[in-house]
Design a protein around this motif. Sequence first.
Motif, PDB file in Angstrom:
ATOM      1  N   VAL A  95       3.372  -1.313  -4.258  1.00  0.00           N
ATOM      2  CA  VAL A  95       3.954  -1.538  -2.924  1.00  0.00           C
ATOM      3  C   VAL A  95       2.994  -1.047  -1.841  1.00  0.00           C
ATOM      4  O   VAL A  95       3.409  -0.637  -0.760  1.00  0.00           O
ATOM      5  N   SER A  96       1.690  -1.094  -2.147  1.00  0.00           N
ATOM      6  CA  SER A  96       0.705  -0.718  -1.135  1.00  0.00           C
ATOM      7  C   SER A  96       0.695  -1.765  -0.022  1.00  0.00           C
ATOM      8  O   SER A  96       1.187  -2.874  -0.184  1.00  0.00           O
ATOM      9  N   GLY A 149       0.665   5.357  -2.529  1.00  0.00           N
ATOM     10  CA  GLY A 149      -0.153   6.553  -2.667  1.00  0.00           C
ATOM     11  C   GLY A 149       0.366   7.477  -3.755  1.00  0.00           C
ATOM     12  O   GLY A 149      -0.382   8.267  -4.324  1.00  0.00           O
ATOM     13  N   THR A 150       1.659   7.395  -4.052  1.00  0.00           N
ATOM     14  CA  THR A 150       2.291   8.137  -5.139  1.00  0.00           C
ATOM     15  C   THR A 150       3.175   7.164  -5.917  1.00  0.00           C
ATOM     16  O   THR A 150       3.319   6.000  -5.526  1.00  0.00           O
ATOM     17  N   ALA A 151       3.766   7.652  -6.991  1.00  0.00           N
ATOM     18  CA  ALA A 151       4.641   6.807  -7.799  1.00  0.00           C
ATOM     19  C   ALA A 151       6.032   7.419  -7.834  1.00  0.00           C
ATOM     20  O   ALA A 151       6.193   8.639  -7.919  1.00  0.00           O
ATOM     21  N   THR A 152       7.036   6.539  -7.798  1.00  0.00           N
ATOM     22  CA  THR A 152       8.431   6.972  -7.797  1.00  0.00           C
ATOM     23  C   THR A 152       9.220   6.126  -8.789  1.00  0.00           C
ATOM     24  O   THR A 152       9.067   4.894  -8.815  1.00  0.00           O
ATOM     25  N   ARG A 211      -2.270   3.171   0.517  1.00  0.00           N
ATOM     26  CA  ARG A 211      -3.066   3.469  -0.674  1.00  0.00           C
ATOM     27  C   ARG A 211      -2.439   2.905  -1.947  1.00  0.00           C
ATOM     28  O   ARG A 211      -1.335   2.366  -1.929  1.00  0.00           O
ATOM     29  N   THR A 212      -3.205   3.031  -3.055  1.00  0.00           N
ATOM     30  CA  THR A 212      -2.780   2.451  -4.335  1.00  0.00           C
ATOM     31  C   THR A 212      -3.042   3.443  -5.461  1.00  0.00           C
ATOM     32  O   THR A 212      -4.203   3.744  -5.758  1.00  0.00           O
ATOM     33  N   ASN A 270      -7.541   1.285  -7.893  1.00  0.00           N
ATOM     34  CA  ASN A 270      -6.941   2.616  -7.745  1.00  0.00           C
ATOM     35  C   ASN A 270      -7.648   3.368  -6.616  1.00  0.00           C
ATOM     36  O   ASN A 270      -8.859   3.530  -6.625  1.00  0.00           O
ATOM     37  N   THR A 271      -6.884   3.865  -5.638  1.00  0.00           N
ATOM     38  CA  THR A 271      -7.470   4.595  -4.504  1.00  0.00           C
ATOM     39  C   THR A 271      -6.849   5.964  -4.308  1.00  0.00           C
ATOM     40  O   THR A 271      -7.206   6.665  -3.353  1.00  0.00           O
TER      41      THR A 271
END
Length: 315
Positions: free
Chosen positions: A94-95, A135-138, A162-163, A200-201
């Motif tokens: 969802v970046s 930027g993070t994962a949920t 970010r990704t 990946n960033t």
Amino acid sequence: MSFLAPTRLLLLLVLLVLIGTYVVVQVRRGKYAVRFTNLALLERVAPLRPGWRRHLPAGVFLLMLGVFVTGFARPAADVRVPREQATIMLAVDVSTSMRADDVRPDRLSAAKRAARAFLDGVPERFNVGLVSFSGTATVAVAPTTDRRAMRAGLDRLSLGPRTAIGEGVIASVQAIADFGAQYGQAAPPGRVVLLSDGANTAGRSPQQAVERATAARVPVSTIAYGTSDGVIYQDGSPIAVPVDGPALERLAQATGGRFYEAATGSELRRVYHDIGSSVGYRVERREVWAWFVAAGLVLACATSAASLRWFARLP
């Protein structure tokens, strides 16, 4: 196809002997017929000869024996068997690059639509969960058979900067492990299906994600979604957001998953259909001797019918 008792195929040598004997007998019979020199009288005595038909019942009978011998050797083949249960985590990028409109109406909206179609085709007993990552994962939805909860989770997805592909994989693998803990050693097999359009960033690296997934024996299938012409606008300035397929392909290959590319919404739906088919079935090695017995019985009936029809007797 393989055979669980291959030595039994040696019985085919006996069949070869029978074939050779039959040929020899027929040749000798032909020579004996030639000794009847009064051919005109022979034509009146036996005007209607069966010709090639007299060999057909014997040929089918010998073929039947060959099929039965093959079945006796216990042939086995890979057979697709429906899974009773499995756990699938959908990890969706969802970046902000997912708002590119190279896929109509935009990448994220098309991805949501394809994911809903995927849910419709997954067996009801499969548990499906949802992870969103930028930027993070949920973990948006823990593994569940409640498809309404999954659809609601997809509707709630929103964009972020970010990704973090590595974080998305690790969060998905952990969700599968947490869910499977209640089953102990009988935990259903797990699979991660990750959809992303970029490299990946942020967060942990894809290599760390590979290590976690392989340790948990969870394949990760990846989908590179979008086109090389993707563009988003920030403060009125265009920013190119091409798809980075090679990184996703390496991730899939390293974990035993599959890599897909989808440049349109319809292609993405086909990819999900293929993934659903591969996850919904497992390949088992099973004996298929019954197929050969059935074929042999059909040949036996055909032999009997032909012999009765042409010669009024059973072979």
